[in-house]
Design a protein around this motif. Sequence first.
Motif, PDB file in Angstrom:
ATOM      1  N   LEU A 142       0.688  -1.401   0.173  1.00 40.05           N
ATOM      2  CA  LEU A 142       0.066   0.163  -0.001  1.00 40.05           C
ATOM      3  C   LEU A 142       0.872   1.204  -0.016  1.00 40.05           C
ATOM      4  O   LEU A 142       0.967   2.054   1.159  1.00 40.05           O
ATOM      5  CB  LEU A 142      -1.087  -0.030   1.417  1.00 40.05           C
TER       6      LEU A 142
ATOM      7  N   ASP B 206      -3.799   8.517  -0.183  1.00 37.56           N
ATOM      8  CA  ASP B 206      -5.164   8.290  -0.780  1.00 37.56           C
ATOM      9  C   ASP B 206      -6.408   8.461   0.475  1.00 37.56           C
ATOM     10  O   ASP B 206      -7.521   9.179   0.078  1.00 37.56           O
ATOM     11  CB  ASP B 206      -5.152   6.795  -0.763  1.00 37.56           C
TER      12      ASP B 206
ATOM     13  N   ARG C 201     -12.580   1.704  -3.560  1.00 36.55           N
ATOM     14  CA  ARG C 201     -10.965   1.324  -4.163  1.00 36.55           C
ATOM     15  C   ARG C 201     -10.195   1.063  -2.949  1.00 36.55           C
ATOM     16  O   ARG C 201      -9.431   0.280  -3.227  1.00 36.55           O
ATOM     17  CB  ARG C 201     -10.702   2.333  -5.183  1.00 36.55           C
ATOM     18  N   LEU C 202     -10.180   2.134  -2.201  1.00 39.83           N
ATOM     19  CA  LEU C 202      -9.094   1.965  -1.092  1.00 39.83           C
ATOM     20  C   LEU C 202      -9.371   0.620   0.066  1.00 39.83           C
ATOM     21  O   LEU C 202      -8.437  -0.038   0.094  1.00 39.83           O
ATOM     22  CB  LEU C 202      -9.197   3.285  -0.181  1.00 39.83           C
TER      23      LEU C 202
ATOM     24  N   ARG D 170      -8.245  -2.441  -2.007  1.00 39.32           N
ATOM     25  CA  ARG D 170      -6.839  -2.472  -1.916  1.00 39.32           C
ATOM     26  C   ARG D 170      -6.238  -3.039  -0.673  1.00 39.32           C
ATOM     27  O   ARG D 170      -5.338  -3.916  -0.259  1.00 39.32           O
ATOM     28  CB  ARG D 170      -6.235  -1.353  -2.410  1.00 39.32           C
TER      29      ARG D 170
ATOM     30  N   ASP E  40      -7.019  -6.698  -0.037  1.00 43.32           N
ATOM     31  CA  ASP E  40      -6.252  -7.429  -0.782  1.00 43.32           C
ATOM     32  C   ASP E  40      -4.834  -7.712  -0.111  1.00 43.32           C
ATOM     33  O   ASP E  40      -4.057  -8.663   0.068  1.00 43.32           O
ATOM     34  CB  ASP E  40      -5.975  -7.163  -2.190  1.00 43.32           C
ATOM     35  N   ALA E  41      -4.334  -6.518   0.531  1.00 37.07           N
ATOM     36  CA  ALA E  41      -3.236  -6.344   1.166  1.00 37.07           C
ATOM     37  C   ALA E  41      -3.083  -6.982   2.747  1.00 37.07           C
ATOM     38  O   ALA E  41      -2.066  -7.200   3.168  1.00 37.07           O
ATOM     39  CB  ALA E  41      -2.534  -5.031   1.323  1.00 37.07           C
TER      40      ALA E  41
END
Length: 264
Positions: free
Chosen positions: A112, A118, A140-141, A144, A147-148
């Motif tokens: 990230l 962001d 969107r943040l 992400r 996913d991280a």
Amino acid sequence: MFAAPSPIQRETSRCGRGGRGEPGGRYFISGSTAQHAIRDRALHALEEVGYRGFGDATVISDGAEILKRLPRAMPKPTTHIVDWFHIAMKIQPMQQIADHIVRSRSGTFDALPSIDPDIRAVKWRLWHARVDRAIRELERLLARVKDAQKEGEFSIARLHSLGAQLLTYVRSNRSAIVNYGKRHRSGLRVATTRAESAVNSLVGKRMVKKQQMRWSLHGAHMLMQVRAAEINGELRKQLRAPFRQPEPSVPPIFKPKPPLLRAA
């Protein structure tokens, strides 16, 4: 201008004339959360500061449902906006986590790298009422961040939870998020911090700070009535009503003499 906080704080509100930094204003208490009760209290307080049923009025709240509906019961035009303080306080812990990720330069930062700008971009868009864009960027943040996320990594899990709460809050209050930057530049209020500070000084410590000597709801309400009258400078006037009942007609022989008179 009418500013009101909520849940336990929903009973204590403050209204005032003018814009940001204007002195004065009145505190008022509503023991009921019924819409008509809050409306009547608000109108009475507004009349005390010169409101006569016309002119712009603004209800600033933390998004409580009863206060969203209040403008419909008030004289027109009355608008409702969400307190910027509550938005900012939901973003602040996200920024703190992002700052920690940037400073640590760990594997999380590699996943990230733009997390800090962001989050700041989302805050900037909310400040300028670009709500739809803020929602898309926050979605969107969150994707992400998810996913991280690695198993057992508390900071990322916490960041995702805070972001989801902010997204829900923004969606549910979309219509009440205004251009705070424009209001601020015009000298208008964007937050209820003065009313919030009054609540904290009156009942916050006893009612929401988990003290052992917690007041009852009725006791807190009665205390707030007294404190609001004191802050408004009306306590002495309200206490002028006689407390002692007229003395009954008792023959003088049965009336005890005052000590000094008896000594004489």
